[in-house]
Motif scaffolding. Sequence first.
Motif, PDB file in Angstrom:
ATOM      1  N   TYR A 179     -52.108-126.277 -48.251  1.00  0.00           N
ATOM      2  CA  TYR A 179     -52.051-124.817 -48.368  1.00  0.00           C
ATOM      3  C   TYR A 179     -53.400-124.230 -47.963  1.00  0.00           C
ATOM      4  O   TYR A 179     -54.419-124.917 -48.049  1.00  0.00           O
ATOM      5  CB  TYR A 179     -51.709-124.407 -49.813  1.00  0.00           C
ATOM      6  CG  TYR A 179     -50.257-124.656 -50.146  1.00  0.00           C
ATOM      7  CD1 TYR A 179     -49.315-123.638 -50.038  1.00  0.00           C
ATOM      8  CD2 TYR A 179     -49.824-125.925 -50.528  1.00  0.00           C
ATOM      9  CE1 TYR A 179     -47.976-123.873 -50.306  1.00  0.00           C
ATOM     10  CE2 TYR A 179     -48.479-126.174 -50.793  1.00  0.00           C
ATOM     11  CZ  TYR A 179     -47.561-125.145 -50.682  1.00  0.00           C
ATOM     12  OH  TYR A 179     -46.242-125.376 -50.935  1.00  0.00           O
ATOM     13  N   GLU A 183     -55.244-119.735 -51.361  1.00  0.00           N
ATOM     14  CA  GLU A 183     -53.962-119.564 -52.050  1.00  0.00           C
ATOM     15  C   GLU A 183     -54.037-120.209 -53.441  1.00  0.00           C
ATOM     16  O   GLU A 183     -54.521-121.330 -53.571  1.00  0.00           O
ATOM     17  CB  GLU A 183     -52.857-120.236 -51.232  1.00  0.00           C
ATOM     18  CG  GLU A 183     -51.534-119.521 -51.352  1.00  0.00           C
ATOM     19  CD  GLU A 183     -50.823-119.435 -50.006  1.00  0.00           C
ATOM     20  OE1 GLU A 183     -51.424-118.841 -49.088  1.00  0.00           O
ATOM     21  OE2 GLU A 183     -49.706-119.961 -49.903  1.00  0.00           O
ATOM     22  N   ASP A 186     -47.646-120.701 -55.478  1.00  0.00           N
ATOM     23  CA  ASP A 186     -46.578-120.549 -54.492  1.00  0.00           C
ATOM     24  C   ASP A 186     -45.623-119.423 -54.867  1.00  0.00           C
ATOM     25  O   ASP A 186     -44.607-119.225 -54.216  1.00  0.00           O
ATOM     26  CB  ASP A 186     -45.815-121.869 -54.314  1.00  0.00           C
ATOM     27  CG  ASP A 186     -44.983-122.211 -55.542  1.00  0.00           C
ATOM     28  OD1 ASP A 186     -45.299-121.707 -56.649  1.00  0.00           O
ATOM     29  OD2 ASP A 186     -44.034-122.999 -55.416  1.00  0.00           O
ATOM     30  N   ALA A 187     -45.945-118.695 -55.942  1.00  0.00           N
ATOM     31  CA  ALA A 187     -45.042-117.637 -56.388  1.00  0.00           C
ATOM     32  C   ALA A 187     -45.220-116.393 -55.527  1.00  0.00           C
ATOM     33  O   ALA A 187     -46.327-116.072 -55.114  1.00  0.00           O
ATOM     34  CB  ALA A 187     -45.318-117.286 -57.841  1.00  0.00           C
ATOM     35  N   THR A 188     -44.124-115.691 -55.255  1.00  0.00           N
ATOM     36  CA  THR A 188     -44.230-114.428 -54.532  1.00  0.00           C
ATOM     37  C   THR A 188     -44.674-113.345 -55.525  1.00  0.00           C
ATOM     38  O   THR A 188     -44.499-113.488 -56.737  1.00  0.00           O
ATOM     39  CB  THR A 188     -42.864-114.013 -53.953  1.00  0.00           C
ATOM     40  OG1 THR A 188     -41.952-113.833 -55.052  1.00  0.00           O
ATOM     41  CG2 THR A 188     -42.301-115.085 -53.021  1.00  0.00           C
ATOM     42  N   ASP A 189     -45.237-112.267 -55.003  1.00  0.00           N
ATOM     43  CA  ASP A 189     -45.665-111.166 -55.872  1.00  0.00           C
ATOM     44  C   ASP A 189     -44.492-110.648 -56.703  1.00  0.00           C
ATOM     45  O   ASP A 189     -44.645-110.270 -57.860  1.00  0.00           O
ATOM     46  CB  ASP A 189     -46.237-110.014 -55.027  1.00  0.00           C
ATOM     47  CG  ASP A 189     -47.618-110.368 -54.484  1.00  0.00           C
ATOM     48  OD1 ASP A 189     -48.258-111.284 -55.027  1.00  0.00           O
ATOM     49  OD2 ASP A 189     -48.043-109.722 -53.510  1.00  0.00           O
ATOM     50  N   ARG A 190     -43.335-110.639 -56.091  1.00  0.00           N
ATOM     51  CA  ARG A 190     -42.141-110.155 -56.777  1.00  0.00           C
ATOM     52  C   ARG A 190     -41.816-111.026 -58.006  1.00  0.00           C
ATOM     53  O   ARG A 190     -41.483-110.531 -59.079  1.00  0.00           O
ATOM     54  CB  ARG A 190     -40.982-110.222 -55.769  1.00  0.00           C
ATOM     55  CG  ARG A 190     -39.856-109.297 -56.014  1.00  0.00           C
ATOM     56  CD  ARG A 190     -38.783-109.591 -54.957  1.00  0.00           C
ATOM     57  NE  ARG A 190     -37.518-109.082 -55.421  1.00  0.00           N
ATOM     58  CZ  ARG A 190     -36.995-107.932 -55.012  1.00  0.00           C
ATOM     59  NH1 ARG A 190     -37.617-107.178 -54.126  1.00  0.00           N
ATOM     60  NH2 ARG A 190     -35.837-107.521 -55.490  1.00  0.00           N
ATOM     61  N   TRP A 220     -38.838-102.713 -54.835  1.00  0.00           N
ATOM     62  CA  TRP A 220     -40.276-102.885 -54.643  1.00  0.00           C
ATOM     63  C   TRP A 220     -40.654-102.044 -53.443  1.00  0.00           C
ATOM     64  O   TRP A 220     -40.132-102.261 -52.350  1.00  0.00           O
ATOM     65  CB  TRP A 220     -40.547-104.364 -54.363  1.00  0.00           C
ATOM     66  CG  TRP A 220     -41.977-104.716 -54.208  1.00  0.00           C
ATOM     67  CD1 TRP A 220     -42.802-104.388 -53.168  1.00  0.00           C
ATOM     68  CD2 TRP A 220     -42.757-105.461 -55.122  1.00  0.00           C
ATOM     69  NE1 TRP A 220     -44.052-104.894 -53.391  1.00  0.00           N
ATOM     70  CE2 TRP A 220     -44.048-105.567 -54.588  1.00  0.00           C
ATOM     71  CE3 TRP A 220     -42.495-106.079 -56.361  1.00  0.00           C
ATOM     72  CZ2 TRP A 220     -45.079-106.251 -55.229  1.00  0.00           C
ATOM     73  CZ3 TRP A 220     -43.509-106.763 -56.996  1.00  0.00           C
ATOM     74  CH2 TRP A 220     -44.781-106.843 -56.437  1.00  0.00           C
TER      75      TRP A 220
END
Length: 300
Positions: A179, A183, A186-190, A220
């Motif tokens: 990666y 970073e 691995d989580a998205t902002d959502r 969003w």
Amino acid sequence: MSETQTRAGFVAVIGAPNAGKSTLVNALVGQKVAIVSAKAQTTRARLMGIAIEGAAQILLVDTPGIFQPRRRLDRAMVQAAWNGAEDADLILLVVDAATGINGEVERAISGLEKRQHPLVIALNKVDLVKKEKLLGLSLDLTERLKPEQVFMISAANGDGVPDLKAALAEAMPEGPWLYPEDEVSDATDRMVAGELTREQIYQQLHQELPYASAVETETWEDRADGSTEIRQQILVERDSQKAIVIGKGGSRLKQIGQAAREAISEHLGRKVHLYLHVKVNPKWGDDRHLYQDIGLEWAD
Ligand SMILES: Nc1nc2c(ncn2[C@@H]2O[C@H](COP(=O)(O)OP(=O)(O)OP(=O)(O)O)[C@@H](O)[C@H]2O)c(=O)[nH]1
Ligand SMILES: [Mg+2]
């Protein structure tokens, strides 16, 4: 020219609910990537935190606790925990040293007895425990699981964490980083936004309510003024639960919303407008679509 050989690999963080797995992942990453609460079964889905130590990138797979599953959601959570271990280069078993070996730890131990992976054990919460008890626990686990190493740590205050981190880095296979170096998860902002609201539900509400609830991010919108508008739905199973989440004159929902908005805003580094509404759905635990949203695989 001598160049340091880079390393990268996966560490599955496994253990009983409430052992301090997510707190430890945050401590190793050096920033908050996973939500934490004093209640058991806070983490529902697998989440990867990325820690860097020298030339090594350590991909930490935070998992739900291993417990006796009852509902469909429970089964999906426990399955996610074991799936997290499958492709790992190393398993890190986190044990709450204050609780010692209880039925849930036994479940994790019997699952691990079949494993092929190298194992490291972290006896956590040593700030709460006398030395003599730690030694006994360490001997007991060493005899049963034959780990490479046992560390005594406090994920909460950081004691012992640097030594553990160095050992994990050393155990990672040689190879390029997987990666980008900036970073941290691995989580998205959502997903993070939904989790941060759920964290407030776990911290501010009690008894069965946190377990009977889920958070879905519905819309969003990044606005032209640099702020973000987020609409989330808090799902509960019964009308009486909806009333509790809303509170007298809307006071509880307001407090949850305020704290979650601050946390999401800090995470995103922008101003956030957060709109929460509460919906009753007795069957959300059987809603396939929601599992996808949470990051869980459907468990039959
Ligand atoms: N005293 C003390 N408390 C800790 C330590 N590590 C974690 N905790 C607390 O233990 C509780 C559970 O921590 P979590 O990190 O959410 O535990 P978890 O293993 O991820 O729990 P689940 O996601 O429910 O499986 C929280 O209240 C933490 O603040 C520690 O080293 N010392
Ligand atoms: Mg957790």
